[in-house]
Design a protein around this motif. Structure first.
Motif, mmCIF file in Angstrom:
data_model
loop_
_atom_site.group_PDB
_atom_site.id
_atom_site.type_symbol
_atom_site.label_atom_id
_atom_site.label_comp_id
_atom_site.label_asym_id
_atom_site.label_seq_id
_atom_site.Cartn_x
_atom_site.Cartn_y
_atom_site.Cartn_z
ATOM 1 N N GLU A 1 75.174 22.284 -74.359
ATOM 2 C CA GLU A 1 74.988 23.456 -75.213
ATOM 3 C C GLU A 1 74.696 23.047 -76.656
ATOM 4 O O GLU A 1 73.849 23.643 -77.328
ATOM 5 C CB GLU A 1 76.229 24.346 -75.161
ATOM 6 C CG GLU A 1 76.407 25.065 -73.833
ATOM 7 C CD GLU A 1 77.700 25.856 -73.779
ATOM 8 O OE1 GLU A 1 78.489 25.774 -74.755
ATOM 9 O OE2 GLU A 1 77.926 26.554 -72.778
ATOM 10 N N LEU A 2 75.398 22.007 -77.145
ATOM 11 C CA LEU A 2 75.126 21.513 -78.506
ATOM 12 C C LEU A 2 73.740 20.887 -78.596
ATOM 13 O O LEU A 2 73.041 21.038 -79.603
ATOM 14 C CB LEU A 2 76.192 20.490 -78.914
ATOM 15 C CG LEU A 2 77.553 21.034 -79.339
ATOM 16 C CD1 LEU A 2 78.539 19.899 -79.564
ATOM 17 C CD2 LEU A 2 77.429 21.862 -80.621
ATOM 18 N N GLN B 1 71.125 21.765 -77.042
ATOM 19 C CA GLN B 1 70.081 22.787 -77.010
ATOM 20 C C GLN B 1 69.826 23.383 -78.395
ATOM 21 O O GLN B 1 68.799 24.011 -78.627
ATOM 22 C CB GLN B 1 70.483 23.910 -76.042
ATOM 23 C CG GLN B 1 70.632 23.472 -74.593
ATOM 24 C CD GLN B 1 69.343 22.922 -74.011
ATOM 25 O OE1 GLN B 1 68.261 23.403 -74.325
ATOM 26 N NE2 GLN B 1 69.448 21.892 -73.189
ATOM 27 N N GLN B 2 70.766 23.186 -79.320
ATOM 28 C CA GLN B 2 70.616 23.745 -80.661
ATOM 29 C C GLN B 2 69.676 22.882 -81.503
ATOM 30 O O GLN B 2 69.290 21.779 -81.101
ATOM 31 C CB GLN B 2 71.985 23.858 -81.332
ATOM 32 C CG GLN B 2 72.967 24.762 -80.592
ATOM 33 C CD GLN B 2 74.337 24.770 -81.226
ATOM 34 O OE1 GLN B 2 74.504 24.383 -82.384
ATOM 35 N NE2 GLN B 2 75.339 25.208 -80.476
ATOM 36 N N SER C 1 74.566 18.551 -83.953
ATOM 37 C CA SER C 1 73.925 19.320 -82.894
ATOM 38 C C SER C 1 72.494 18.851 -82.704
ATOM 39 O O SER C 1 71.913 18.189 -83.568
ATOM 40 C CB SER C 1 73.948 20.823 -83.233
ATOM 41 O OG SER C 1 73.204 21.077 -84.413
ATOM 42 N N GLY C 2 71.923 19.209 -81.545
ATOM 43 C CA GLY C 2 70.535 18.884 -81.259
ATOM 44 C C GLY C 2 70.331 17.459 -80.776
ATOM 45 O O GLY C 2 71.273 16.763 -80.395
ATOM 46 N N MET D 1 65.271 25.340 -88.808
ATOM 47 C CA MET D 1 66.573 25.951 -89.041
ATOM 48 C C MET D 1 66.573 26.860 -90.261
ATOM 49 O O MET D 1 67.435 27.729 -90.401
ATOM 50 C CB MET D 1 67.642 24.855 -89.197
ATOM 51 C CG MET D 1 69.063 25.376 -89.236
ATOM 52 S SD MET D 1 70.282 24.050 -89.331
ATOM 53 C CE MET D 1 70.282 23.441 -87.666
#
Length: 614
Positions: A409-410, A412-413, A438-439, A504
């Protein structure tokens, strides 16, 4: 003849059965008359007495087994000559278990579906281990037998055993499993010496020889005190064997030979360097914290403060009592009792667990990862090597806190990298070190870094990536690394910045609100007070602008407070943990909102947009 696998639901089942045993026992009494005499014959009473005796014996023998089995442990009864279809099914389950555990899984063989420890005969145990080894080979993993225990399940049966097996496989998209451990403790408690012994593979000479390779500055070597943050690595191969500098010459060789890596973050113990220690805890996002306590001095200096910091930041902590070779046995026991007393206090609410054997180390590692209240305590010596192997067993089995789903999930950011260190390397240029929050970050990726003192974000390109001193092409969320930025001007960078994806659309923050708890303040905490705020990798002085609903705060009180940075804007995340201090004043909380500042900020935001779109 096939296996039965169960999840963690069996733990509750076993607990319920045991809690109901007293009621079952009382119901066996049979009906009674009004005067208390039993309305049964002598023969019936004797039969019931025998049944009660058998059940009592069975209950007593069953209670010899451990009452708790971690939910992550898979329970198998028997694996003797499974059919091909069943074997394929079990191998698929093992592969799924390894993915969920980020490359690690523990199997207990000889356990019923509900967690009851039944045990297997010698022949069945050998056949089951052989089948499990075949399953592991099919998915490309290795197995390590952690421990075997005899089970006195029924007096009519022969000796039966249960086995606990660790299955490990490095995920296909990673080079090795990685855990970060922050090392805390008072000055002169033996933190750097312990790390030197673990990572170098040689015992200390009693005068600090083992710690020399960890120091970064001349004054650290001269005084023997750590003043900066340093990193050391300890590896384990797929069979659970230690890989360190005694077998390998370089860090690259350790990384290549290891399937699991422990990265130690050596922090300063002296109160003078407290801000460095807090920065290491907040910015490097350690998975666990190791509090080192000297056996001859006990809880002294910054020990309580470091324990409080780890608990405030919700970092799971375990304790190592060092220098036991300098003390009598009674002194060591007194220090352990002192620690147990502090851990049981209402402010801590911990359950201390003294590790005295390899079996204890295995149990401690499993329960420590499952429950934040469990606190293992090790007593060891870096000079004699006493109980050092128990700590290595603990590190080998210690599982990661987050599972694969959370990490995905992290990932995917959008990319967000925290800048914690800045270097200039000859023939390479500017290099930044930190953690990818993240990412995913790849070589050649274009990011923006900021905010600068003017509140702007600047474009840059990532050159090469190094992780644990070895080259790496891809960096994933939660991993720490250094990134080469080529000819980017170092003077434009500072600690506390972030490198984020241009998509972002990052915003800057001069003011923010946080829900806080004032842990300690000598007088009253009110508007205009200045504190040093730590939020992740951000460390800056901020002024208290206002307290919502209150005029002032005293120790132990809560409030929503508005802070304003005094030097330059920062990049913050909603919900981020916050820690502030000033002298003896201390408080914790979390960011609740980011406040727009003025028309100047809108102009800066427009400049950033133009910079990103270029």
């Amino acid at each position: 003849m096939d296996a039965r696998i169960s999840g963690g639901t069996g733990v509750g089942t076993v607990a319920n059965v045991r809690s109901n045993l007293p009621n079952v026992r009382s119901n066996l009494q049979g009906p009674s008359s009004g005067n208390g005499r039993r309305m049964t014959s002598k023969k019936t009473r004797s039969k019931k007495g025998k049944r009660r005796k058998r059940r009592r014996n069975k209950k007593t023998k069953t209670n010899k087994t451990p009452p708790y089995l971690p939910p992550e442990v898979s329970w198998l009864l028997k694996l003797v000559n499974p059919t091909q279809y069943r074997f394929e099914h079990l191998a698929t389950q093992l592969k799924w278990r390894l993915q969920e555990g980020r490359g690690e899984a523990v199997y207990q063989i000889g356990v019923e579906d509900n967690g009851l420890l039944v045990g297997l005969s010698e022949g069945d145990m050998r056949a089951s281990l052989k089948t499990l080894r075949r399953m592991a080979e099919k998915v490309g993993a290795d197995i390590t037998l952690l421990r075997e225990r005899e089970v006195d399940y029924d007096s009519d049966r022969n000796c039966r055993k249960i086995a606990e097996v660790l299955v490990r496989k490095v995920p296909d998209d990673q080079q090795f499993l990685d855990l970060r451990v922050a090392v805390l403790g008072n000055v002169d408690s033996g933190k750097s010496t312990l790390l030197g012994v673990l990572t170098q593979g040689e015992l200390d000479n009693g005068r600090g020889r083992a710690r020399l390779n960890l120091f970064r500055h001349l004054h650290e070597i001269q005084t023997g005190r750590t003043s900066s943050i340093s990193f050391e690595i300890l590896g384990f191969n797929s069979k659970g064997e230690v890989v360190n500098y005694s077998d390998s010459r370089t860090a690259e060789e350790i990384c290549e030979s290891s399937s699991k890596m422990i990265t130690f973050i050596d922090l300063a113990g002296h109160h003078k360097y407290l801000k460095t220690t807090i920065f290491g805890l907040t910015s490097y996002c350690p998975d666990f914290a190791m509090l080192v306590v000297s056996a001859n001095t006990g809880i002294a200096g910054t020990t309580r403060e470091h324990l409080g910091l780890a608990m405030a930041l919700k970092v799971p902590i375990f304790i190592v009592v060092s220098k036991v070779d300098l003390c009598a046995k009674g002194t060591v026991e007194r220090t352990v009792r002192q620690l147990e007393h502090v851990l049981k206090l209402p402010g801590c609410n911990k359950v201390p667990m003294v590790v005295a054997s390899p079996d204890d180390a295995v149990t401690a590692a499993q329960q420590f990862a499952q429950s934040s209240s469990i606190t293992p305590i090790f007593t060891l010596s870096s000079v004699s090597g006493e109980s050092l192997d128990l700590l290595k067993v603990f590190f080998n089995i210690l599982p990661p806190l987050s599972n694969s789903k959370e990490q995905e999930e992290l990932m995917q950011q959008l990319t967000e990298f925290q800048v914690d260190e800045i270097y200039t390397v000859p023939d390479v240029g500017t290099v930044v070190g930190g953690t990818l929050y993240s990412g995913v970050c790849r070589e050649g990726e274009r990011l923006v870094v900021g905010p600068t003192d003017e509140g702007r974000f600047l474009r840059l390109k990532v050159g090469s990536i190094h992780r644990n001193r070895s080259a790496c092409r891809v960096l994933r969320a939660g991993q720490a690394a250094t990134l080469a930025l080529g000819n980017f001007d170092r003077s434009l960078l500072r600690k506390g910045m972030v490198m984020v994806s241009p998509k972002m659309n990052p915003t800057i923050c001069w003011q923010f609100e946080a829900a806080i708890v004032l842990l300690f303040h000598a007088k009253t905490f009110r508007r205009g007070f200045q504190v040093t705020v730590h939020v992740g990798n951000v460390r800056q002085t901020a002024t208290v602008e206002c307290l919502h609903g209150k005029e002032e705060l005293r120790t132990g009180e809560r409030a929503v407070v508005c802070f304003r940075f005094i030097k330059h804007p920062e990049y913050l995340r909603m919900g981020a943990k916050l820690l502030f201090r000033e002298g003896v004043t201390k408080g914790i909380g979390h960011v609740t909102s980011l406040l727009p500042d003025s028309h100047d900020q809108n102009q800066i935001h427009d400049q950033n947009q133009r910079e990103i779109e270029k």
